[in-house]
Write a protein that holds these residues in place. Structure first.
Motif, PDB file in Angstrom:
ATOM      1  N   HIS A   1       0.818  -1.196   0.000  1.00  0.00           N
ATOM      2  CA  HIS A   1       0.000   0.000   0.000  1.00  0.00           C
ATOM      3  C   HIS A   1       0.861   1.259   0.000  1.00  0.00           C
ATOM      4  CE1 HIS A   1      -2.200   3.149   2.354  1.00  0.00           C
ATOM      5  NE2 HIS A   1      -2.985   2.982   1.316  1.00  0.00           N
TER       6      HIS A   1
ATOM      7  N   VAL B   1       1.080   4.158  -2.796  1.00  0.00           N
ATOM      8  CA  VAL B   1       0.860   5.588  -2.551  1.00  0.00           C
ATOM      9  C   VAL B   1       2.052   6.396  -3.020  1.00  0.00           C
ATOM     10  CG1 VAL B   1       0.566   7.342  -0.769  1.00  0.00           C
ATOM     11  CG2 VAL B   1      -0.658   5.168  -0.597  1.00  0.00           C
ATOM     12  N   ARG B   2       3.231   5.911  -2.661  1.00  0.00           N
ATOM     13  CA  ARG B   2       4.433   6.656  -3.044  1.00  0.00           C
ATOM     14  C   ARG B   2       4.545   6.760  -4.565  1.00  0.00           C
ATOM     15  NH1 ARG B   2       8.391   7.693   0.787  1.00  0.00           N
ATOM     16  NH2 ARG B   2       7.917   6.888   2.864  1.00  0.00           N
TER      17      ARG B   2
ATOM     18  N   LEU C   1       2.294   9.231  -5.823  1.00  0.00           N
ATOM     19  CA  LEU C   1       2.760  10.578  -5.495  1.00  0.00           C
ATOM     20  C   LEU C   1       4.025  10.935  -6.258  1.00  0.00           C
ATOM     21  CD1 LEU C   1       2.171  10.641  -1.659  1.00  0.00           C
ATOM     22  CD2 LEU C   1       0.812  11.738  -3.445  1.00  0.00           C
ATOM     23  N   GLY C   2       4.450  10.049  -7.160  1.00  0.00           N
ATOM     24  CA  GLY C   2       5.564  10.432  -8.013  1.00  0.00           C
ATOM     25  C   GLY C   2       6.835   9.630  -7.830  1.00  0.00           C
ATOM     26  N   ALA C   3       6.829   8.621  -6.953  1.00  0.00           N
ATOM     27  CA  ALA C   3       8.042   7.827  -6.781  1.00  0.00           C
ATOM     28  C   ALA C   3       8.325   7.043  -8.048  1.00  0.00           C
ATOM     29  CB  ALA C   3       7.887   6.871  -5.615  1.00  0.00           C
TER      30      ALA C   3
ATOM     31  N   ASP D   1      13.317   5.127  -6.904  1.00  0.00           N
ATOM     32  CA  ASP D   1      12.983   5.553  -5.538  1.00  0.00           C
ATOM     33  C   ASP D   1      12.504   4.364  -4.717  1.00  0.00           C
ATOM     34  OD1 ASP D   1      13.447   8.365  -5.910  1.00  0.00           O
ATOM     35  OD2 ASP D   1      11.659   8.353  -7.187  1.00  0.00           O
TER      36      ASP D   1
ATOM     37  N   PRO E   1       0.209   0.609  -8.863  1.00  0.00           N
ATOM     38  CA  PRO E   1      -0.393   1.509  -7.874  1.00  0.00           C
ATOM     39  C   PRO E   1      -1.911   1.383  -7.839  1.00  0.00           C
ATOM     40  CG  PRO E   1       0.598   2.735  -9.692  1.00  0.00           C
ATOM     41  CD  PRO E   1       1.016   1.320  -9.850  1.00  0.00           C
ATOM     42  N   VAL E   2      -2.519   1.114  -8.989  1.00  0.00           N
ATOM     43  CA  VAL E   2      -3.974   1.058  -8.995  1.00  0.00           C
ATOM     44  C   VAL E   2      -4.471  -0.046  -8.081  1.00  0.00           C
ATOM     45  CG1 VAL E   2      -6.017   0.795 -10.428  1.00  0.00           C
ATOM     46  CG2 VAL E   2      -3.992   1.935 -11.354  1.00  0.00           C
TER      47      VAL E   2
ATOM     48  N   HIS F   1      -7.720   7.041 -12.808  1.00  0.00           N
ATOM     49  CA  HIS F   1      -6.375   6.450 -12.704  1.00  0.00           C
ATOM     50  C   HIS F   1      -5.655   6.492 -14.043  1.00  0.00           C
ATOM     51  CE1 HIS F   1      -6.098   5.286  -8.573  1.00  0.00           C
ATOM     52  NE2 HIS F   1      -7.227   4.607  -8.601  1.00  0.00           N
TER      53      HIS F   1
ATOM     54  N   HIS G   1      -1.652   6.274 -13.525  1.00  0.00           N
ATOM     55  CA  HIS G   1      -1.327   5.135 -12.650  1.00  0.00           C
ATOM     56  C   HIS G   1      -1.545   3.857 -13.417  1.00  0.00           C
ATOM     57  CE1 HIS G   1      -2.617   7.953  -9.154  1.00  0.00           C
ATOM     58  NE2 HIS G   1      -1.368   8.131  -9.501  1.00  0.00           N
TER      59      HIS G   1
ATOM     60  N   PHE H   1      -2.898  14.182  -7.055  1.00  0.00           N
ATOM     61  CA  PHE H   1      -3.979  13.207  -6.931  1.00  0.00           C
ATOM     62  C   PHE H   1      -4.462  13.163  -5.484  1.00  0.00           C
ATOM     63  CE2 PHE H   1      -6.405   9.488  -7.729  1.00  0.00           C
ATOM     64  CZ  PHE H   1      -6.426   9.260  -9.100  1.00  0.00           C
TER      65      PHE H   1
ATOM     66  N   PHE I   1      -7.090  11.050  -2.856  1.00  0.00           N
ATOM     67  CA  PHE I   1      -7.797   9.758  -2.768  1.00  0.00           C
ATOM     68  C   PHE I   1      -8.954   9.841  -1.782  1.00  0.00           C
ATOM     69  CE2 PHE I   1      -3.271   9.131  -3.369  1.00  0.00           C
ATOM     70  CZ  PHE I   1      -3.223   8.351  -4.508  1.00  0.00           C
TER      71      PHE I   1
ATOM     72  N   GLN J   1      -9.635   7.502   0.303  1.00  0.00           N
ATOM     73  CA  GLN J   1      -9.149   6.979   1.603  1.00  0.00           C
ATOM     74  C   GLN J   1      -7.921   7.738   2.095  1.00  0.00           C
ATOM     75  OE1 GLN J   1      -9.233   5.086  -1.198  1.00  0.00           O
ATOM     76  NE2 GLN J   1     -11.182   4.013  -0.918  1.00  0.00           N
TER      77      GLN J   1
ATOM     78  N   HIS K   1      -5.011   7.905   1.983  1.00  0.00           N
ATOM     79  CA  HIS K   1      -3.726   7.252   1.723  1.00  0.00           C
ATOM     80  C   HIS K   1      -2.547   8.053   2.222  1.00  0.00           C
ATOM     81  CE1 HIS K   1      -5.412   3.854  -0.153  1.00  0.00           C
ATOM     82  NE2 HIS K   1      -5.766   4.426  -1.293  1.00  0.00           N
ATOM     83  N   LEU K   2      -2.702   8.578   3.425  1.00  0.00           N
ATOM     84  CA  LEU K   2      -1.515   9.159   4.060  1.00  0.00           C
ATOM     85  C   LEU K   2      -0.667   7.992   4.554  1.00  0.00           C
ATOM     86  CD1 LEU K   2      -3.160  12.050   6.083  1.00  0.00           C
ATOM     87  CD2 LEU K   2      -2.219  12.077   3.768  1.00  0.00           C
ATOM     88  N   LEU K   3       0.644   8.186   4.650  1.00  0.00           N
ATOM     89  CA  LEU K   3       1.492   7.105   5.138  1.00  0.00           C
ATOM     90  C   LEU K   3       1.505   7.125   6.664  1.00  0.00           C
ATOM     91  CD1 LEU K   3       4.368   6.988   2.540  1.00  0.00           C
ATOM     92  CD2 LEU K   3       2.196   5.762   2.615  1.00  0.00           C
ATOM     93  N   ASP K   4       1.120   5.971   7.228  1.00  0.00           N
ATOM     94  CA  ASP K   4       0.865   5.902   8.667  1.00  0.00           C
ATOM     95  C   ASP K   4       2.091   6.206   9.531  1.00  0.00           C
ATOM     96  OD1 ASP K   4      -1.684   5.274   8.087  1.00  0.00           O
ATOM     97  OD2 ASP K   4      -1.402   3.095   8.257  1.00  0.00           O
ATOM     98  N   ASP K   5       3.277   5.781   9.054  1.00  0.00           N
ATOM     99  CA  ASP K   5       4.451   5.964   9.919  1.00  0.00           C
ATOM    100  C   ASP K   5       5.119   7.317   9.703  1.00  0.00           C
ATOM    101  OD1 ASP K   5       3.810   3.348   9.407  1.00  0.00           O
ATOM    102  OD2 ASP K   5       5.741   2.871   8.488  1.00  0.00           O
ATOM    103  N   LEU K   6       4.525   8.163   8.888  1.00  0.00           N
ATOM    104  CA  LEU K   6       5.145   9.467   8.663  1.00  0.00           C
ATOM    105  C   LEU K   6       4.263  10.552   9.270  1.00  0.00           C
ATOM    106  CD1 LEU K   6       6.351   9.186   4.945  1.00  0.00           C
ATOM    107  CD2 LEU K   6       7.497   8.468   7.038  1.00  0.00           C
TER     108      LEU K   6
ATOM    109  N   ILE L   1       6.907  14.079   0.914  1.00  0.00           N
ATOM    110  CA  ILE L   1       7.159  12.960  -0.024  1.00  0.00           C
ATOM    111  C   ILE L   1       7.160  13.395  -1.491  1.00  0.00           C
ATOM    112  CG2 ILE L   1       6.435  10.673  -0.790  1.00  0.00           C
ATOM    113  CD1 ILE L   1       4.975  10.308   1.749  1.00  0.00           C
ATOM    114  N   PRO L   2       6.090  14.052  -1.963  1.00  0.00           N
ATOM    115  CA  PRO L   2       6.080  14.364  -3.400  1.00  0.00           C
ATOM    116  C   PRO L   2       7.282  15.216  -3.801  1.00  0.00           C
ATOM    117  CG  PRO L   2       3.949  14.821  -2.402  1.00  0.00           C
ATOM    118  CD  PRO L   2       4.883  14.537  -1.283  1.00  0.00           C
TER     119      PRO L   2
ATOM    120  N   TYR M   1      10.432  13.266  -4.363  1.00  0.00           N
ATOM    121  CA  TYR M   1      10.496  12.529  -5.617  1.00  0.00           C
ATOM    122  C   TYR M   1      10.646  13.463  -6.815  1.00  0.00           C
ATOM    123  CZ  TYR M   1       9.069   8.525  -2.894  1.00  0.00           C
ATOM    124  OH  TYR M   1       9.015   7.522  -1.976  1.00  0.00           O
TER     125      TYR M   1
ATOM    126  N   ARG N   1      -0.978  17.658   0.150  1.00  0.00           N
ATOM    127  CA  ARG N   1       0.083  16.847  -0.420  1.00  0.00           C
ATOM    128  C   ARG N   1      -0.066  16.772  -1.941  1.00  0.00           C
ATOM    129  NH1 ARG N   1       0.383  10.608   1.273  1.00  0.00           N
ATOM    130  NH2 ARG N   1      -1.479  10.639  -0.050  1.00  0.00           N
TER     131      ARG N   1
END
Ligand SMILES: Nc1ncnc2c1ncn2[C@@H]1O[C@H](COP(=O)(O)OP(=O)(O)OP(=O)(O)O)[C@@H](O)[C@H]1O
Ligand SMILES: [Mg+2]
Lengths: 826, 223
Positions: A731, A735-736, A739-741, A745, A818-819, B50, B55, B88, B90, B92, B94-99, B107-108, B111, B155
């Motif tokens: 997941h 997401v990364r 977000l452009g990874a 990366d 990613p989808v 998407h 994506h 983009f 979402f 849900q 989709h934030l990263l839980d550990d950050l 993050i963006p 990258y 974000r």
């Protein structure tokens, strides 16, 4: 037992998981089973004698000269036999060889001369006939032999009527009176009579018959002494008794035991004597296999952890339905133990095969190796190890996940496996531990390998290639001593060897041929004391006593050893010519300041006697490594065979072609001189050298195998944990990427995580290795325990392999869609 | 800004049969437009978004973004184009839980090869603009749903995209929180950002300038 049935169903349900787990365990436990098998046979299992714990060997010592565990002379033995009260029985023994005539070719058979008391002392009954009676010993009463079941089967087709028949041995008739069972082995190679280390198994026993020379000579020590202690005798008591006997000798025979020599005698428990040399190596092996097992357990723990988190919801539901923590724990432990038992069963197969291989590699170099079998003790130990490791690797994941946070796990359909920072930490720690342990093993194996390579590169002072060696033993009956002492032959011996050398030299393809009484690196040795002309003998100092060799003129040409000064022996240095000697560089430097040695004179007898035979030093040769490749050369002196006609010599033949092709021709020539004379222990000199490093090679091979297993397991472990990391992060990676990874990366993210684990693991491993390689230092040659090259090389290799293992799941991560990643738990 | 010609997306079913999720989509979105895509569940809205967000690459047809023919680009070039142009959001979050919030916003930028100092300034600016400076060290689990989506939007736009794609951005929010997000979208649109959102709610759609109806993979209204 529904837990167990459920566990089995779980294992059958995931065959791939089960196969990998069982294989991992089989490697980990199998290594332990094999080493325990070794230890059981070599260290634990009692020697094949009656009540072996009371058996001791008695050796003498000259600590001032660094001589320990040396044999006993006949007068000394007789004193011990009469005087010592702490022993119920005592026996002398010595190696001997018998030339057995008859059949197509005469054959030399290893044998021993033993006191009749030996057999009742060891308590082993013959399978047929009887052993020697007490009075059946001594010259004139010694024409009896007992033979081994092995020889009886091989040479006499198990003929039951052999008992009472006569055999022609060494040109003399002997009556066979008994046959010893196949399991009976005496002496055991490691009794080590002056380096008789690799001696072959004995097949003929004959009673001792001390010669007049032997009975007179206190200084000529060649017999081993074995005794059975009185059950209640204390060690202080028997040592005191021995000390008293020795003190009496020093008083009675001041010429033989000068006071400052600190001559003495000591007893060594038999078992201790046999295993002492192996203990260290075996303990290193135990350490190594314990590491392998720990790594395997760590692997299993990570695999089970991954599975446990996949089953987190199942566990949570079970808990919600009322299962207690203990109940869940038991369920998970049952599974891990079932798995471990399956692995243990597979490991038995693996170790049977491994031990078979080991026997083939090491049979000649490890005493009692042929006794290694997997008996019930070993199977029991294996089962215990398996269950123990099952609990170990089962408990870790069970404890880390048996208490799922209910609300988290059941919420929103279980948002995958991102919960549980604790299992993740445990997983990371396990990989770190695996890498650290594997590094220690690899460093150990690396150091041993480097030592071995260094040793192979040592210049021994001779060139062993293209040389064939053959042992010849002339029986005294046929080749009498004449005017010489009984340990020497006479003219017939001289003539035999001169004729042998002359005829072999004429064979096609021969470059040089010679004889020696002792071959370098063959495991045997001999020393003799001497006096130097014009040097005051200090009563209180022991005189020179150095290693002596008897050779024929072309010996150094066969060995291609360099002459530094003077000349080699020639045909002219015969029995009637002035006595001469050649010394090596070490001896020349030790006693004569190098080149001064030429022209100096020594004597082997008493220099004060007017008829002392003075020997002139006529040559100095470069040093030869004799005792072992890794030991510095010792002082040596060489005497021409014509002036010291030993009966037992080793033929050394140098040829341009493969030396083994010469055997038939040489055999024909020798048989035409003496048709009863067997050729024994025919082997190339290369093989002699290679056998001298065989124990070391064995430890290199074993540790190498264990280190390789550790490396593979650590790589698999890293692969597994990083794969799981990727699955867990599908997941996040999705997401990364959204977000452009880019691929790079994602690669960096995954490999970076692996790098962190591998980095910490290698740092801890290097520290552990620093702390533990010191234990290896006794086994190292010319390599420091902290050899930087080895440490760096091993660390880089291990880190590279671990990172490669993590690269595969990392690549898979970059292919994540990613989808799917973003929608699968929408 | 966006031009789709005869675009279709299908998934293979058993035995050489295909399940068409999108068929013959022809669509144009002008720069500065604010489009809402609507339709029943399973109509293919998310799929379309998407594809627009690059994506998903398993489609056929033509897709022009700001004059570039996306269908001719290699994956790596598509990624670069996306990173330059698109943000983009979402359903849900989709934030990263550990950050932390701060790290999620970073993050963006990480990258997109911004310099470290630049990134810090941009994140600070964004925290300021969305009035969440006080929350920058909190983890997503410590935020309410509305706050999480606020971070999600921040974000999405922090790398200054020209096109913002949002898949039901208010689907998991209370109506008042939803309104807040929609007003934010309006403001961004006024500042010149092109927005395409998927929504089920007429009310949310009314914030936009036009509506496209999807049904069973066909555009039925608003081409
Ligand atoms: N990987 C896939 N394989 C096969 N079919 C898929 C796959 N992904 C989506 N679909 C199908 O494509 C169709 C459109 O899905 P999509 O997610 O675009 O719908 P949606 O319009 O966003 O619906 P919702 O309003 O429920 O979000 C659905 O019928 C879905 O079953
Ligand atoms: Mg959707």
């Amino acid at each position: 037992m529904s837990d167990f049935r459920y566990a089995l169903r779980q294992l059958v349900k995931c065959p791939a998981f089960t196969a990998v787990a069982v294989l991992t365990l089989a490697l980990g436990i199998g290594a332990n089973t094999a080493v325990f098998g070794l230890i059981n046979a070599l260290l634990v299992r009692p020697l094949p004698y009656h009540d072996p714990s009371n058996l001791v060997l008695l050796w003498e010592q000259f600590p001032r000269q660094g001589l320990e565990r040396i044999p006993v002379s006949v007068p000394e033995y007789i004193d011990f036999e009469k005087g010592l009260r702490s022993f119920t029985q005592i026996a002398a023994f010595n190696y001997s060889t018998f030339n057995l005539a008859g059949g197509n070719v005469p054959e030399r058979i290893s044998g021993a001369v033993v006191s009749p008391a030996l057999f009742p002392m060891l308590g082993i009954e013959p399978i047929a006939g009887r052993t020697f009676a007490q009075e059946e010993q001594g010259e004139g009463h010694d024409d009896l032999i007992v033979i081994s079941e092995r020889l009886w089967k091989r040479r006499f087709n198990s003929d039951p009527s052999l008992i009472g028949k006569t055999l022609l041995l060494n040109g003399r008739n002997y009556i066979v009176i008994g046959i010893m069972p196949a399991k009976f082995e005496f002496p055991i190679p490691l009794f080590n009579l002056q380096g008789g280390q690799f001696a072959e198994r004995v097949d003929i026993w004959k009673p001792v018959a001390f010669s007049q020379d032997e009975l007179k000579s206190r200084g000529s020590r060649s017999y081993g002494v074995i005794a059975r202690l009185r059950p209640n005798a204390t060690s202080a008591k028997w040592q005191a008794e021995i000390d008293t006997t020795v003190a009496n000798w020093v008083k009675a025979f001041p010429n033989n035991y000068s006071a400052r020599n600190r001559f003495g005698a000591k007893i060594y428990p038999l078992h201790e004597q046999v295993v002492a040399g192996m203990r260290k190596g075996l303990f290193i092996l135990i350490g190594a296999v314990a590491f392998v097992l720990l790594i395997a357990c760590a692997n299993l723990a990570t695999m089970l952890l991954a599975r446990a988190s996949a089953r987190e919801r199942e566990l949570a539901i079970r808990m919600a339905l009322g299962a207690g923590t203990w109940r869940l724990l038991r369920q998970m432990l049952t599974e891990s133990i079932a798995l471990a038992l399956a692995g243990g069963a597979a490991s038995v197969l693996l170790s049977v095969w491994g031990l078979e291989l080991l026997k083939r590699v090491g049979a000649r170099t490890i005493p009692r190796l042929n006794e290694v079998t997997l008996d019930w003790t070993i199977l029991l130990v294996t089962a215990v190890v398996a269950i123990g490791s099952g609990i170990l690797f089962g408990l870790i994941p069970a404890l880390a996940s048996a208490k799922p946070v209910l609300t988290e796990a059941l919420k929103e359909g279980g948002r995958g496996s991102t919960s549980g920072a604790r299992p993740n930490r445990v997983r990371n720690m396990l990989v770190i531990a695996e890498i650290a342990l594997a590094l220690v093993l690899l460093v150990g194996a690396g150091l041993l390998m480097k030592s071995f390579a260094r040793l192979q590169g040592v210049n021994p002072g001779f060139n062993a290639s293209h040389v064939l060696t053959i042992e010849l033993s002339l029986p005294q009956t046929k080749y009498p001593s004449g005017a010489n002492p009984s340990y020497l032959g006479g003219d017939s011996t001289r003539n035999f060897y001169q004729e042998t050398l002359r005829r072999i030299a004429r064979l096609p393809g021969i470059e040089a041929v010679a004889c020696t009484d002792i071959l370098p690196l063959s495991g045997t040795n001999s020393d003799w004391s001497f006096s130097i002309e014009g040097r005051e003998m200090n009563k209180n100092e022991p005189g020179p006593d150095e290693e002596i060799r008897v050779i024929t003129p072309d010996y150094f040409r066969v060995l291609q050893t360099t002459l530094l000064k003077g000349r080699f022996f020639t045909e002219a240095d015969n029995a009637d010519a002035p006595p001469v000697a050649i010394v090596n560089e070490v001896l020349a430097r030790k006693y004569f300041r190098g080149g001064d040695a030429l022209g100096k004179r020594i004597t082997l007898g008493d220099p004060r006697k007017p008829d002392a035979k003075w020997i002139t030093i006529i040559g100095i040769i470069a040093n030869v490594r004799h005792r072992a490749l890794e030991l510095e050369p010792q002082p040596e002196y060489y005497i021409p065979h014509a002036q010291f006609p030993m009966r037992d010599m080793i033929l050394a033949v140098r040829s341009a072609q493969d030396p083994r092709s010469l055997t038939a021709g040489i055999r024909r020539e020798i048989q035409s001189i003496d048709p009863d004379q067997p050729l024994a222990n025919v082997r190339t000199f290369d093989r002699v050298v290679s056998e001298s490093v065989a124990p070391r090679r064995l430890s290199v091979v074993l540790l190498g195998i264990f280190a390789a297993i550790a490396l593979v397991l650590a790589a698999v472990g890293t692969y597994g944990v990083i794969s799981y990391y990727v699955v867990q992060r599908t997941h996040e990676i999705g997401v990364r990427m959204a977000l452009g990874a880019q691929r790079s990366d994602v690669l960096r993210l995954v490999v970076g995580h692996a790098l962190k684990l591998v980095g910490i693991g290698t740092i801890i491993g290097v520290i552990l290795a620093f702390l533990s390689t010191r234990l290896l230092s006794a086994l190292l040659y010319n390599v420091g325990a902290f050899d930087v090259t080895t440490f760096v090389f091993v660390t880089i290799s291990l880190a590279t392999i671990a990172l490669l293992a993590s690269y595969i799941p990392a690549l898979r991560a970059t292919r994540a869609d990613p989808v799917t990643a973003l929608s699968h738990n929408a | 800004m966006i031009k789709l010609k005869n675009l279709e997306r299908s998934y293979p079913l058993a035995k050489e049969k295909f399940f068409y999720v999108l068929r013959d989509i022809n669509l144009e979105v002008e720069e500065g437009d604010f489009v809402s895509i609507m339709g029943p569940s399973g109509a293919g809205k998310s799929t379309l978004l998407h594809i627009l967000g690059m994506h998903d690459h398993g489609w056929r047809g033509e897709y022009f973004l700001g004059g570039t023919a996306v269908h001719h680009l290699k994956p790596k070039e598509r990624a670069t184009l996306r990173n330059e142009q698109i943000g983009f959001v979402f359903q849900q979050y989709h934030l990263l839980d550990d950050l932390t919030v701060y790290e999620n916003l970073d993050i963006p930028l990480s990258y997109r090869h911004y310099k470290k100092s630049e990134r810090a300034a941009m994140v600070a600016d964004m925290l300021d603009r969305f009035q969440i400076v006080g929350k920058k060290d909190l983890y997503p689990s410590q935020l309410s749903g509305g706050q999480q989506q606020l971070v999600g939007v921040a974000r999405a736009i922090i790398a200054e995209p020209k096109l913002l794609l949002a898949d039901e951005p208010t689907g998991n929010l209370h109506s008042s929180q939803g309104e807040e997000i929609m007003e934010l979208f309006c403001k961004l649109n006024e500042q010149g950002m092109t927005i395409v959102q998927v929504t089920h709610s007429e009310k949310n759609a009314s914030y936009g300038k036009r509506v496209i109806q999807l049904r069973d993979g066909w555009i039925v209204k608003g081409e």
